[in-house]
Design a protein around this motif. Sequence first.
Motif, PDB file in Angstrom:
ATOM      1  N   TYR A 125       1.223  -1.031   0.223  1.00 47.26           N
ATOM      2  CA  TYR A 125      -0.353  -0.072   0.058  1.00 47.26           C
ATOM      3  C   TYR A 125       0.889   1.373  -0.018  1.00 47.26           C
ATOM      4  O   TYR A 125       0.803   2.020  -0.467  1.00 47.26           O
ATOM      5  N   HIS A 126       1.799   1.428   0.960  1.00 46.63           N
ATOM      6  CA  HIS A 126       2.678   2.173   0.618  1.00 46.63           C
ATOM      7  C   HIS A 126       4.073   2.287   0.902  1.00 46.63           C
ATOM      8  O   HIS A 126       4.764   3.220   0.055  1.00 46.63           O
ATOM      9  N   HIS A 127       4.590   1.165  -0.201  1.00 45.43           N
ATOM     10  CA  HIS A 127       5.778   1.105  -0.677  1.00 45.43           C
ATOM     11  C   HIS A 127       7.198   0.958   0.419  1.00 45.43           C
ATOM     12  O   HIS A 127       7.894   1.323   0.492  1.00 45.43           O
ATOM     13  N   PRO A 128       6.478  -0.046   1.486  1.00 41.56           N
ATOM     14  CA  PRO A 128       7.440   0.051   2.498  1.00 41.56           C
ATOM     15  C   PRO A 128       8.604  -0.377   2.362  1.00 41.56           C
ATOM     16  O   PRO A 128       8.507  -1.600   1.407  1.00 41.56           O
ATOM     17  N   ASP A 129       9.792  -0.662   2.677  1.00 38.74           N
ATOM     18  CA  ASP A 129      11.000  -1.627   2.976  1.00 38.74           C
ATOM     19  C   ASP A 129      10.980  -2.377   4.170  1.00 38.74           C
ATOM     20  O   ASP A 129      10.772  -3.169   5.399  1.00 38.74           O
ATOM     21  N   PHE A 130      10.144  -4.048   3.292  1.00 32.23           N
ATOM     22  CA  PHE A 130       9.312  -4.867   4.351  1.00 32.23           C
ATOM     23  C   PHE A 130      10.215  -5.287   4.872  1.00 32.23           C
ATOM     24  O   PHE A 130       9.518  -5.436   6.475  1.00 32.23           O
ATOM     25  N   THR A 131      11.206  -5.685   4.990  1.00 25.66           N
ATOM     26  CA  THR A 131      12.684  -6.118   5.801  1.00 25.66           C
ATOM     27  C   THR A 131      13.018  -5.025   7.067  1.00 25.66           C
ATOM     28  O   THR A 131      13.473  -5.481   7.835  1.00 25.66           O
ATOM     29  N   ILE A 132      12.338  -3.905   7.600  1.00 21.55           N
ATOM     30  CA  ILE A 132      12.774  -3.093   8.371  1.00 21.55           C
ATOM     31  C   ILE A 132      11.605  -3.190   9.238  1.00 21.55           C
ATOM     32  O   ILE A 132      11.640  -2.006  10.132  1.00 21.55           O
ATOM     33  N   ILE A 133       9.793  -4.204   8.997  1.00 17.13           N
ATOM     34  CA  ILE A 133       9.413  -3.437   9.460  1.00 17.13           C
ATOM     35  C   ILE A 133       8.459  -4.488  10.046  1.00 17.13           C
ATOM     36  O   ILE A 133       9.088  -6.191  10.397  1.00 17.13           O
ATOM     37  N   SER A 134       7.314  -4.714  11.296  1.00 14.10           N
ATOM     38  CA  SER A 134       6.732  -6.370  11.928  1.00 14.10           C
ATOM     39  C   SER A 134       6.397  -6.951  10.872  1.00 14.10           C
ATOM     40  O   SER A 134       5.732  -6.197   9.984  1.00 14.10           O
ATOM     41  N   GLU A 135       5.832  -8.009  10.901  1.00 12.00           N
ATOM     42  CA  GLU A 135       5.314  -8.906  10.346  1.00 12.00           C
ATOM     43  C   GLU A 135       3.610  -8.072  10.808  1.00 12.00           C
ATOM     44  O   GLU A 135       2.793  -8.694   8.869  1.00 12.00           O
ATOM     45  N   GLU A 136       3.308  -7.138  11.337  1.00 14.63           N
ATOM     46  CA  GLU A 136       2.154  -7.649  11.289  1.00 14.63           C
ATOM     47  C   GLU A 136       1.922  -6.332  10.237  1.00 14.63           C
ATOM     48  O   GLU A 136       0.952  -5.807   9.422  1.00 14.63           O
ATOM     49  N   SER A 137       2.962  -5.450  10.280  1.00 22.61           N
ATOM     50  CA  SER A 137       2.724  -3.957   9.120  1.00 22.61           C
ATOM     51  C   SER A 137       3.505  -4.240   7.804  1.00 22.61           C
ATOM     52  O   SER A 137       2.085  -4.119   6.919  1.00 22.61           O
ATOM     53  N   MET A 138       3.450  -5.609   7.607  1.00 21.98           N
ATOM     54  CA  MET A 138       3.920  -6.141   5.602  1.00 21.98           C
ATOM     55  C   MET A 138       2.200  -6.694   6.182  1.00 21.98           C
ATOM     56  O   MET A 138       1.793  -6.579   4.858  1.00 21.98           O
ATOM     57  N   GLN A 139       1.188  -7.438   6.883  1.00 25.75           N
ATOM     58  CA  GLN A 139       0.588  -8.200   6.571  1.00 25.75           C
ATOM     59  C   GLN A 139      -0.700  -6.716   6.320  1.00 25.75           C
ATOM     60  O   GLN A 139      -1.472  -7.157   5.754  1.00 25.75           O
ATOM     61  N   GLU A 140      -0.675  -6.162   7.127  1.00 22.75           N
ATOM     62  CA  GLU A 140      -1.824  -4.692   6.783  1.00 22.75           C
ATOM     63  C   GLU A 140      -1.469  -4.100   5.375  1.00 22.75           C
ATOM     64  O   GLU A 140      -2.505  -3.577   4.842  1.00 22.75           O
ATOM     65  N   GLU A 141      -0.183  -3.854   4.586  1.00 20.59           N
ATOM     66  CA  GLU A 141      -0.248  -2.988   3.970  1.00 20.59           C
ATOM     67  C   GLU A 141      -0.810  -4.167   2.752  1.00 20.59           C
ATOM     68  O   GLU A 141      -1.062  -3.227   2.258  1.00 20.59           O
ATOM     69  N   LEU A 142      -0.130  -5.332   2.984  1.00 26.57           N
ATOM     70  CA  LEU A 142      -0.543  -6.500   1.893  1.00 26.57           C
ATOM     71  C   LEU A 142      -1.968  -5.881   2.114  1.00 26.57           C
ATOM     72  O   LEU A 142      -2.690  -6.521   0.921  1.00 26.57           O
ATOM     73  N   GLU A 143      -2.445  -6.498   2.854  1.00 27.00           N
ATOM     74  CA  GLU A 143      -3.828  -6.867   2.978  1.00 27.00           C
ATOM     75  C   GLU A 143      -5.032  -5.413   2.715  1.00 27.00           C
ATOM     76  O   GLU A 143      -5.780  -5.695   2.313  1.00 27.00           O
ATOM     77  N   THR A 144      -3.979  -4.514   3.365  1.00 28.77           N
ATOM     78  CA  THR A 144      -5.018  -3.011   2.497  1.00 28.77           C
ATOM     79  C   THR A 144      -5.078  -2.397   1.032  1.00 28.77           C
ATOM     80  O   THR A 144      -5.691  -2.293   0.400  1.00 28.77           O
ATOM     81  N   ASN A 177       5.016 -15.842   2.757  1.00 29.49           N
ATOM     82  CA  ASN A 177       4.358 -17.786   1.543  1.00 29.49           C
ATOM     83  C   ASN A 177       2.523 -17.803   2.947  1.00 29.49           C
ATOM     84  O   ASN A 177       2.020 -19.035   3.428  1.00 29.49           O
ATOM     85  N   GLU A 178       2.902 -17.110   4.343  1.00 27.32           N
ATOM     86  CA  GLU A 178       2.013 -17.552   5.647  1.00 27.32           C
ATOM     87  C   GLU A 178       0.807 -16.683   5.304  1.00 27.32           C
ATOM     88  O   GLU A 178      -0.456 -17.519   5.249  1.00 27.32           O
ATOM     89  N   LEU A 179       1.299 -15.375   4.788  1.00 31.25           N
ATOM     90  CA  LEU A 179      -0.154 -14.863   3.984  1.00 31.25           C
ATOM     91  C   LEU A 179      -0.756 -15.653   2.627  1.00 31.25           C
ATOM     92  O   LEU A 179      -1.913 -14.651   2.402  1.00 31.25           O
ATOM     93  N   GLY A 180      -0.159 -16.315   2.170  1.00 25.32           N
ATOM     94  CA  GLY A 180      -1.108 -17.090   1.298  1.00 25.32           C
ATOM     95  C   GLY A 180      -0.521 -16.364  -0.141  1.00 25.32           C
ATOM     96  O   GLY A 180      -0.926 -16.406  -1.163  1.00 25.32           O
ATOM     97  N   TYR A 181       0.797 -15.369  -0.429  1.00 26.56           N
ATOM     98  CA  TYR A 181       1.657 -14.711  -1.462  1.00 26.56           C
ATOM     99  C   TYR A 181       2.442 -15.329  -1.859  1.00 26.56           C
ATOM    100  O   TYR A 181       2.952 -16.271  -1.081  1.00 26.56           O
TER     101      TYR A 181
END
Length: 262
Positions: A125-144, A177-181
Amino acid sequence: MRKYIVVTPIIAFLTFFMVLMQPADSGAYGWGFKKNTDHQIPDIGEYKEILKEYGAYYVDDSGEKNIYLTFDNGYEAGYTDEILDVLKQEDVPATFFVTGHYVDSEPDLIARMVDEGHIIGNHSYHHPDFTIISEESMQEELETLEEAVANVSEQKDIKYLRPPKGVFNERTLNWANELGYIHVFWSLAFVDWEEQKGWEYAYDQLMNQIHPGAIMLLHTVSSDNAESLEHIIVELKEQGYTFKSLDDFVLKDKMPEGIHGF
């Protein structure tokens, strides 16, 4: 429904052919490889085993003369309609990896992509670096992002992911993978978002690197890409290449051995 305001400017993203673009303690990798002009699949070194372990892709290594067109869309520069016109005219499928900014600002183009048989991929959603955010934030980025696409088109879920800036590590591959991507990188690209040098330049950059099974990355912000696309497609068809969608490749690849003919 969750809504977010984009507070950071959209930048010209994806610096392609690089290594380890993050500090050593981040455990991050920047997708990259050494380009070649001998029409062979580029060597990605140690990345190959990492991608294999997590079911990620960068190329179709079957040896078949297939091409998979993918576009990264962070913002609109006025050329996407032209690109879609060419794809429709030539009956060529593509995957568009989009950000939240793009979906929010260009809902009609998202709807058109889906209506014309193309796949929408997740570029966050916001084009962040996934490697410096939490799993929950990454999930929110993708699901949003997935929710935003579903709100403006007939595509209700997303299965393919291209990480922002091409940055990844084994942790983010596993989270996806855990999120199905399924991560989809690329085996052919060039710096196409900077100064435009004419459609022949874009044509030469791509044709010099072409190889069987290429997952080609382009940006629709490039006028050169828009003007060269028809020339590229026509020439590759004449050379015996077939343009296929990521579904054609990934779904076939994941079938059990011996079932591919069905």
